[in-house]
Design a protein around this motif. Structure first.
Motif, mmCIF file in Angstrom:
data_model
loop_
_atom_site.group_PDB
_atom_site.id
_atom_site.type_symbol
_atom_site.label_atom_id
_atom_site.label_comp_id
_atom_site.label_asym_id
_atom_site.label_seq_id
_atom_site.Cartn_x
_atom_site.Cartn_y
_atom_site.Cartn_z
ATOM 1 N N THR A 63 0.844 -1.201 0.000
ATOM 2 C CA THR A 63 0.000 0.000 0.000
ATOM 3 C C THR A 63 0.879 1.251 0.000
ATOM 4 O OG1 THR A 63 -0.154 0.277 2.410
ATOM 5 C CG2 THR A 63 -1.733 -1.217 1.367
ATOM 6 N N LEU A 64 0.253 2.366 -0.382
ATOM 7 C CA LEU A 64 0.953 3.639 -0.479
ATOM 8 C C LEU A 64 -0.065 4.739 -0.196
ATOM 9 C CD1 LEU A 64 3.940 4.205 -1.385
ATOM 10 C CD2 LEU A 64 3.041 4.645 -3.670
ATOM 11 N N HIS A 65 0.365 5.812 0.452
ATOM 12 C CA HIS A 65 -0.538 6.933 0.720
ATOM 13 C C HIS A 65 -0.416 7.961 -0.403
ATOM 14 C CE1 HIS A 65 -2.102 5.945 4.681
ATOM 15 N NE2 HIS A 65 -0.905 5.499 4.990
ATOM 16 N N THR A 66 -1.346 7.935 -1.355
ATOM 17 C CA THR A 66 -1.403 8.942 -2.428
ATOM 18 C C THR A 66 -2.868 9.306 -2.681
ATOM 19 O OG1 THR A 66 -1.504 7.274 -4.209
ATOM 20 C CG2 THR A 66 0.682 8.032 -3.539
ATOM 21 N N ARG A 67 -3.067 10.422 -3.364
ATOM 22 C CA ARG A 67 -4.431 10.891 -3.624
ATOM 23 C C ARG A 67 -5.180 9.964 -4.560
ATOM 24 N NH1 ARG A 67 -5.748 16.108 -2.305
ATOM 25 N NH2 ARG A 67 -4.068 17.379 -1.446
ATOM 26 N N ASP A 68 -4.499 9.501 -5.609
ATOM 27 C CA ASP A 68 -5.138 8.635 -6.591
ATOM 28 C C ASP A 68 -4.128 7.623 -7.119
ATOM 29 O OD1 ASP A 68 -3.499 10.107 -8.308
ATOM 30 O OD2 ASP A 68 -5.121 11.421 -8.958
ATOM 31 N N ALA A 69 -4.573 6.783 -8.041
ATOM 32 C CA ALA A 69 -3.716 5.703 -8.531
ATOM 33 C C ALA A 69 -2.495 6.249 -9.284
ATOM 34 C CB ALA A 69 -4.525 4.772 -9.437
ATOM 35 N N ARG A 70 -2.692 7.252 -10.132
ATOM 36 C CA ARG A 70 -1.558 7.794 -10.893
ATOM 37 C C ARG A 70 -0.540 8.483 -9.986
ATOM 38 N NH1 ARG A 70 -2.379 7.133 -16.174
ATOM 39 N NH2 ARG A 70 -4.546 7.001 -16.905
ATOM 40 N N GLY A 71 -0.996 8.983 -8.846
ATOM 41 C CA GLY A 71 -0.087 9.639 -7.914
ATOM 42 C C GLY A 71 0.965 8.702 -7.346
ATOM 43 N N ALA A 72 0.742 7.391 -7.471
ATOM 44 C CA ALA A 72 1.713 6.415 -6.964
ATOM 45 C C ALA A 72 3.035 6.520 -7.714
ATOM 46 C CB ALA A 72 1.150 5.004 -7.089
ATOM 47 N N LEU A 73 2.980 6.849 -9.009
ATOM 48 C CA LEU A 73 4.208 6.965 -9.806
ATOM 49 C C LEU A 73 5.088 8.091 -9.273
ATOM 50 C CD1 LEU A 73 2.889 6.480 -13.463
ATOM 51 C CD2 LEU A 73 4.181 4.859 -12.082
ATOM 52 N N ALA A 74 4.494 9.262 -9.068
ATOM 53 C CA ALA A 74 5.253 10.406 -8.550
ATOM 54 C C ALA A 74 5.791 10.111 -7.154
ATOM 55 C CB ALA A 74 4.371 11.649 -8.537
ATOM 56 N N ARG A 75 4.972 9.443 -6.327
ATOM 57 C CA ARG A 75 5.392 9.126 -4.959
ATOM 58 C C ARG A 75 6.591 8.172 -4.962
ATOM 59 N NH1 ARG A 75 6.637 10.177 -0.028
ATOM 60 N NH2 ARG A 75 6.055 8.648 1.547
ATOM 61 N N LEU A 76 6.557 7.148 -5.800
ATOM 62 C CA LEU A 76 7.664 6.193 -5.872
ATOM 63 C C LEU A 76 8.935 6.859 -6.400
ATOM 64 C CD1 LEU A 76 5.783 3.019 -7.158
ATOM 65 C CD2 LEU A 76 6.867 3.308 -4.926
ATOM 66 N N LYS A 77 8.767 7.773 -7.337
ATOM 67 C CA LYS A 77 9.941 8.492 -7.856
ATOM 68 C C LYS A 77 10.544 9.385 -6.777
ATOM 69 C CE LYS A 77 8.487 8.414 -12.707
ATOM 70 N NZ LYS A 77 7.939 9.195 -13.847
ATOM 71 N N ASN A 78 9.685 10.004 -5.974
ATOM 72 C CA ASN A 78 10.172 10.811 -4.845
ATOM 73 C C ASN A 78 10.950 9.972 -3.835
ATOM 74 O OD1 ASN A 78 9.113 13.198 -5.814
ATOM 75 N ND2 ASN A 78 7.199 13.025 -4.670
ATOM 76 N N LEU A 79 10.597 8.687 -3.758
ATOM 77 C CA LEU A 79 11.275 7.766 -2.838
ATOM 78 C C LEU A 79 12.534 7.157 -3.463
ATOM 79 C CD1 LEU A 79 8.189 5.904 -1.276
ATOM 80 C CD2 LEU A 79 9.659 7.601 -0.170
ATOM 81 N N GLY A 80 12.861 7.590 -4.695
ATOM 82 C CA GLY A 80 14.114 7.156 -5.302
ATOM 83 C C GLY A 80 14.009 6.132 -6.407
ATOM 84 N N ALA A 81 12.786 5.711 -6.749
ATOM 85 C CA ALA A 81 12.626 4.721 -7.819
ATOM 86 C C ALA A 81 12.786 5.399 -9.177
ATOM 87 C CB ALA A 81 11.255 4.065 -7.716
ATOM 88 N N ASP A 82 13.411 4.703 -10.124
ATOM 89 C CA ASP A 82 13.587 5.283 -11.464
ATOM 90 C C ASP A 82 12.493 4.770 -12.401
ATOM 91 O OD1 ASP A 82 14.836 2.867 -13.173
ATOM 92 O OD2 ASP A 82 15.744 2.851 -11.167
ATOM 93 N N GLU A 83 12.249 5.526 -13.459
ATOM 94 C CA GLU A 83 11.178 5.232 -14.418
ATOM 95 C C GLU A 83 11.310 3.839 -15.029
ATOM 96 O OE1 GLU A 83 7.873 6.447 -17.070
ATOM 97 O OE2 GLU A 83 8.777 7.597 -15.458
ATOM 98 N N GLU A 84 12.524 3.467 -15.393
ATOM 99 C CA GLU A 84 12.752 2.174 -16.040
ATOM 100 C C GLU A 84 12.346 1.017 -15.129
ATOM 101 O OE1 GLU A 84 16.418 -0.384 -18.079
ATOM 102 O OE2 GLU A 84 16.740 1.684 -17.440
ATOM 103 N N SER A 85 12.697 1.114 -13.849
ATOM 104 C CA SER A 85 12.342 0.058 -12.894
ATOM 105 C C SER A 85 10.827 -0.032 -12.719
ATOM 106 C CB SER A 85 12.988 0.327 -11.534
ATOM 107 O OG SER A 85 14.387 0.264 -11.613
#
Length: 359
Positions: free
Chosen positions: A246-268
């Motif tokens: 689980t992840l705390h974000t406003r909506d489903a697409r917000g998970a991408l931005a949140r994961l990138k903020n946590l250091g995940a790269d687009e390719e992964s």
């Protein structure tokens, strides 16, 4: 008053509070100290309501009773404490797990008891509010041998229950299922459940690394809280494991931005994300009140005059294709909720109140 009579009074008082909460379908019991009395409130269908009041001199003994049942330190009143206890309608055989939180406040300690659902029959994926097309996306995602599946939303939106429903579906003898939870909420036979315990050195990172040496097929991580946990979850998903979290974000697409903020790269993310969903719990209209419009709502024995009974999940479910191609049409949470409004399951006001808060 004798000591034995005093003890029996407190035991009986706690039993009455617990059984009243169960009869009312409460999810939480709040016991808080005031200046003149001890207040008991219960949360039903997401809203707190007053259940009962007791003389203030009973409060400390009531909290002590709860601490004893939860195996907490009854002498410690300066710091928060967490534990577990069981309640039930049968006094001699309590069978419902509860999570206990004790917090020191101005007038005394406050106890919050979260009542955990223990019925596995309510964990079917088709019973959590998914529309047919959303259910299809999620079923395809969990059928994959590896990858990352995320459920997002605010606290109390039913994210953990959705993960349990996925685990329950995947729970077969040919799979090794493991979970890391803070704390373990529902005990699932066949799933190796590990409780997060940082004071004992059991943080998410340590447990994930240990679980990866346990030959897992499916790993459930209660919540991705930091960059280290995010990296470990992505690595596990990329190395042949199906990871649910689980992840705390406003909506489903917000998970991408949140994961990138946590250091995940687009390719992964492109390589491992299988599905991301977001959800809210919306109060359902009382079916008995709907049957008889002429009948006064206040006389309804089912909803006790509130007009609502139970809650249903309203979801937004995106596949990996939808996540990385915003031009592909997808069903938003508001659109999904509108279908339930049209079907007469919920009203527009309840939908707007929940979805507009975070969406």
């Amino acid at each position: 008053m004798s000591v034995s009579h005093d003890d029996s009074l407190i035991i009986r008082t706690w039993y009455e509070i617990a059984t009243d909460a169960l009869h009312a379908r409460a999810s939480d019991i709040h016991i808080e100290a005031g200046t003149l009395n001890s207040l008991v409130r219960i949360r039903v269908d997401g809203l707190l309501q007053l259940a009962s009041q007791y003389p203030v001199d009973l409060h400390e003994r009531l909290i002590t009773r709860i601490k004893v049942l939860a195996r907490l330190d009854i002498a410690e009143k300066r710091i928060p404490q967490d534990g577990r206890l069981c309640i039930g309608l049968d006094f001699s055989k309590p069978d419902i797990d509860c999570r206990v939180s004790i917090l020191p406040t101005l007038y005394g300690e406050k106890a919050v008891i979260r009542i955990l659902p223990n019925k596995l029959d309510g964990l079917a994926l088709n019973q959590i509010g998914l529309l047919p097309e959303q259910l299809c996306i999620l079923q395809k995602a969990i059928a994959q041998p590896n990858g990352l599946i995320l459920v997002t939303g605010p606290t109390g939106s039913g994210k953990t229950r959705t993960l349990y429903s996925c685990l329950n579906t995947l729970n077969q003898t040919h799979r090794n299922l493991c979970s890391i939870e803070d704390p373990v909420e529902i005990r699932l036979p066949g799933v190796n459940q590990v409780a997060y315990h940082p004071r004992a050195g059991l943080d998410f990172g340590t447990i994930i690394k240990a679980l990866l040496r346990q030959d897992p097929d499916v790993i459930m991580i209660g919540e991705i809280r930091d960059g280290a946990t995010a990296q470990l979850a992505i690595q596990a998903a990329q190395t042949g494991h199906l990871v649910l979290s689980t992840l705390h974000t406003r909506d489903a697409r917000g998970a991408l931005a949140r994961l990138k903020n946590l250091g995940a790269d687009e390719e992964s993310l492109v390589s491992c994300l299988r599905s991301v969903s977001s959800q809210r719990l919306i109060r359902k209209l009382c079916s008995e009140c709907k049957k008889s419009v002429a009948k006064a709502m206040s006389s309804c024995s089912k909803c006790k005059g509130s007009g609502y009974f139970g809650r249903i999940g309203v979801h937004e479910v995106l596949s990996s294709r939808h996540l990385f191609d915003s031009f592909l049409p997808s069903l938003s949470m508001s659109e999904a909720g509108a279908q339930y409004v049209k079907a007469g399951l919920i009203d527009q006001a309840s939908l707007d109140a929940e979805v507009s808060q975070w969406h």
